[in-house]
Design a protein around this motif. Structure first.
Motif, PDB file in Angstrom:
ATOM      1  N   ARG A  60       0.836  -1.216   0.000  1.00 18.33           N
ATOM      2  CA  ARG A  60       0.000   0.000   0.000  1.00 18.33           C
ATOM      3  C   ARG A  60       0.860   1.250   0.000  1.00 18.33           C
ATOM      4  NH1 ARG A  60      -4.588  -0.102   4.442  1.00 18.33           N
ATOM      5  NH2 ARG A  60      -4.480   2.085   3.883  1.00 18.33           N
ATOM      6  N   ALA A  61       1.918   1.255   0.805  1.00 19.64           N
ATOM      7  CA  ALA A  61       2.798   2.424   0.869  1.00 19.64           C
ATOM      8  C   ALA A  61       3.498   2.640  -0.475  1.00 19.64           C
ATOM      9  CB  ALA A  61       3.823   2.247   1.989  1.00 19.64           C
ATOM     10  N   TRP A  62       3.913   1.555  -1.121  1.00 25.30           N
ATOM     11  CA  TRP A  62       4.579   1.665  -2.417  1.00 25.30           C
ATOM     12  C   TRP A  62       3.630   2.237  -3.476  1.00 25.30           C
ATOM     13  CZ3 TRP A  62       9.174   1.993  -4.303  1.00 25.30           C
ATOM     14  CH2 TRP A  62       9.392   1.796  -5.654  1.00 25.30           C
ATOM     15  N   ARG A  63       2.384   1.751  -3.486  1.00 28.39           N
ATOM     16  CA  ARG A  63       1.401   2.280  -4.440  1.00 28.39           C
ATOM     17  C   ARG A  63       1.100   3.746  -4.166  1.00 28.39           C
ATOM     18  NH1 ARG A  63      -0.347  -2.831  -3.528  1.00 28.39           N
ATOM     19  NH2 ARG A  63      -1.903  -2.223  -1.976  1.00 28.39           N
ATOM     20  N   ALA A  64       1.001   4.126  -2.893  1.00 26.19           N
ATOM     21  CA  ALA A  64       0.751   5.530  -2.544  1.00 26.19           C
ATOM     22  C   ALA A  64       1.919   6.409  -2.984  1.00 26.19           C
ATOM     23  CB  ALA A  64       0.511   5.660  -1.042  1.00 26.19           C
ATOM     24  N   LEU A  65       3.139   5.913  -2.830  1.00 29.64           N
ATOM     25  CA  LEU A  65       4.315   6.659  -3.270  1.00 29.64           C
ATOM     26  C   LEU A  65       4.286   6.846  -4.782  1.00 29.64           C
ATOM     27  CD1 LEU A  65       7.139   7.884  -2.672  1.00 29.64           C
ATOM     28  CD2 LEU A  65       8.064   5.597  -2.996  1.00 29.64           C
ATOM     29  N   GLN A  66       3.977   5.797  -5.522  1.00 27.84           N
ATOM     30  CA  GLN A  66       3.903   5.894  -6.981  1.00 27.84           C
ATOM     31  C   GLN A  66       2.803   6.855  -7.416  1.00 27.84           C
ATOM     32  OE1 GLN A  66       3.496   1.703  -7.938  1.00 27.84           O
ATOM     33  NE2 GLN A  66       5.607   1.632  -8.686  1.00 27.84           N
ATOM     34  N   ASP A  67       1.648   6.822  -6.735  1.00 24.16           N
ATOM     35  CA  ASP A  67       0.556   7.740  -7.071  1.00 24.16           C
ATOM     36  C   ASP A  67       0.951   9.189  -6.814  1.00 24.16           C
ATOM     37  OD1 ASP A  67      -0.982   5.578  -7.777  1.00 24.16           O
ATOM     38  OD2 ASP A  67      -2.169   5.554  -5.917  1.00 24.16           O
ATOM     39  N   GLY A  71       1.275  11.987  -9.627  1.00 23.92           N
ATOM     40  CA  GLY A  71       0.452  13.190  -9.500  1.00 23.92           C
ATOM     41  C   GLY A  71       1.267  14.457  -9.393  1.00 23.92           C
ATOM     42  N   GLY A  72       2.590  14.338  -9.332  1.00 26.35           N
ATOM     43  CA  GLY A  72       3.454  15.511  -9.283  1.00 26.35           C
ATOM     44  C   GLY A  72       3.501  16.201  -7.934  1.00 26.35           C
ATOM     45  N   ARG A  73       3.158  15.500  -6.874  1.00 19.70           N
ATOM     46  CA  ARG A  73       3.244  16.136  -5.560  1.00 19.70           C
ATOM     47  C   ARG A  73       4.341  15.483  -4.725  1.00 19.70           C
ATOM     48  NH1 ARG A  73       0.770  13.365  -1.591  1.00 19.70           N
ATOM     49  NH2 ARG A  73      -0.506  11.619  -2.242  1.00 19.70           N
TER      50      ARG A  73
END
Length: 160
Positions: A60-67, A71-73
């Motif tokens: 989950r943390a890896w997917r959130a990091l990729q998102d 998203g450029g943030r």
């Protein structure tokens, strides 16, 4: 000896001497109450649960990091979450109930924000220690020889 060095030595003493002794004490006490076999079974169950939790929350943390990156943030919270999951997973590797409990607290999604704030405060303090106070005068003549000279600029002034 500086205060910082004493604090580091104290922390290392706690991590490498006090924590293992407390873990052994707790393991012996649990073993006396529920038996050695059940204590080992509980440690194995704890390891399996921890492994599953690390894989799940790490993903989950890896997917959130990729998102966040897509998203450029700035992924500050996602990086902190990854670090906390890594630390929690490392604690889960150490045999014992206390380090496992603390590791699980670092990994669980509903307790992690508390530790994320603590981590951000610690990093913030650490960064502030490295900031130079601009009100304080810098090095001056008392700290070294003064070389007198003249600046010669061959370039004509620009007309911007």
């Amino acid at each position: 000896m500086t205060r910082k060095r004493r604090m580091i030595q104290g922390a290392l003493f706690v991590v490498f001497v006090v924590v293992p002794l407390v873990e052994i004490y707790v393991l012996v006490q649990v073993g006396q109450v529920i038996g050695a076999g059940w204590t080992i079974a509980l440690l194995l169950l704890d390891a399996v649960l921890g492994t599953w939790l690390i894989r799940h929350e790490g993903g989950r943390a890896w997917r959130a990091l990729q998102d966040a990156l897509a998203g450029g943030r700035m992924p500050a919270a996602e990086i902190a979450d990854g670090a906390l999951i890594l630390i929690g997973g490392t604690l889960m590797l150490a045999p014992g109930f206390i380090t496992d409990a603390f590791g699980i607290l670092l990994i669980l999604p509903f307790t992690r924000p508390v530790f994320r704030r603590l981590l951000a405060a610690a990093v913030g303090r650490r960064l502030l220690l490295g900031v130079v106070d601009v009100r304080r005068p810098g090095p001056g003549p008392a700290e070294g020889p003064v070389v007198r000279g003249e600046v010669i600029d061959d370039e004509p002034p620009s007309r911007d």
